[in-house]
Design a protein around this motif. Structure first.
Motif, short mmCIF file in Angstrom:
data_model
loop_
_atom_site.label_atom_id
_atom_site.label_comp_id
_atom_site.label_asym_id
_atom_site.label_seq_id
_atom_site.Cartn_x
_atom_site.Cartn_y
_atom_site.Cartn_z
N GLY A 1 36.14 17.74 25.51
CA GLY A 1 36.14 16.77 26.08
C GLY A 1 34.59 16.60 27.60
N ILE A 2 33.87 17.99 28.21
CA ILE A 2 33.07 18.02 28.69
C ILE A 2 32.72 17.14 27.73
CG2 ILE A 2 30.82 18.96 29.91
CD1 ILE A 2 34.01 21.14 30.92
N MET B 1 42.58 27.90 23.24
CA MET B 1 42.62 26.99 23.08
C MET B 1 41.80 25.29 23.76
SD MET B 1 43.37 25.35 20.19
CE MET B 1 44.15 24.14 19.00
N GLU B 2 42.56 25.84 25.20
CA GLU B 2 42.77 24.34 25.89
C GLU B 2 41.52 25.11 26.93
OE1 GLU B 2 44.74 25.36 29.79
OE2 GLU B 2 46.77 25.36 27.93
N LEU B 3 40.66 25.99 25.96
CA LEU B 3 38.78 26.09 26.70
C LEU B 3 38.59 25.47 25.64
CD1 LEU B 3 37.15 27.87 28.48
CD2 LEU B 3 36.72 29.45 26.98
#
Length: 160
Positions: free
Chosen positions: A9-10, A1-3
């Motif tokens: 975001g990137i 999920m964080e990935l």
């Protein structure tokens, strides 16, 4: 999920930065093209550019050893090239054409560097630094015209 969040975001940052990167690259390309044109104009008269300024609508350069100015201005219709031998010039002066805009005061409509010949029968040369018809917003043109007025007048004083 964080990935996934990091990746999104990137991507968002890259999309937001893209217009700035493209604008910067376009500006560098314009500057490079105008500098080449300015150097070519000087070279046609057996001169070299020792100092220059390049902006969106004009480029100016000087050959301090041969006392000459190369000036290129462009508008929607054409590119105008001017080469001036300072040994034929008696004085240099800033011409500021402003109009009253009611409560907002005066607004600069045009800025020129006026070069007067020693021979009074020749018409003055007007180097256009700013015109509201070409550029809607006044930027660094005031500082630029002051700088070049001082440079040229200093060379004219040395000539005397």
């Amino acid at each position: 999920m964080e990935l996934g969040t990091t990746l999104i975001g990137i991507i968002c940052v890259a999309i937001c930065a893209m217009p700035f990167v493209l604008t910067n690259r376009s500006r560098k390309k314009i500057v490079k093209h105008q500098l080449i044109a300015l150097k070519d104009l000087a070279k046609q008269h057996n001169c070299e550019i020792t100092q220059h300024d390049i902006y969106s609508y004009y480029a100016i350069g000087i050959d301090e050893f041969n006392n000459s100015i190369s000036f290129i201005s462009k508008d929607e219709e054409a590119v105008k090239e001017q080469f001036i031998n300072l040994s034929t010039i008696s004085r240099c002066k800033i011409v500021n054409i402003s109009k009253s805009r009611g409560k907002s005061g005066k607004q600069i409509d045009e800025l020129y560097l006026k070069l007067s010949f020693i021979d009074k029968t020749k018409p003055d040369i007007m180097l256009e630094f700013y015109n509201t018809e070409v550029s809607y917003q006044l930027g660094e043109e005031l500082q630029s015209i002051d700088k070049w007025n001082k440079i040229i007048n200093n060379l004219l004083k040395v000539k005397e």
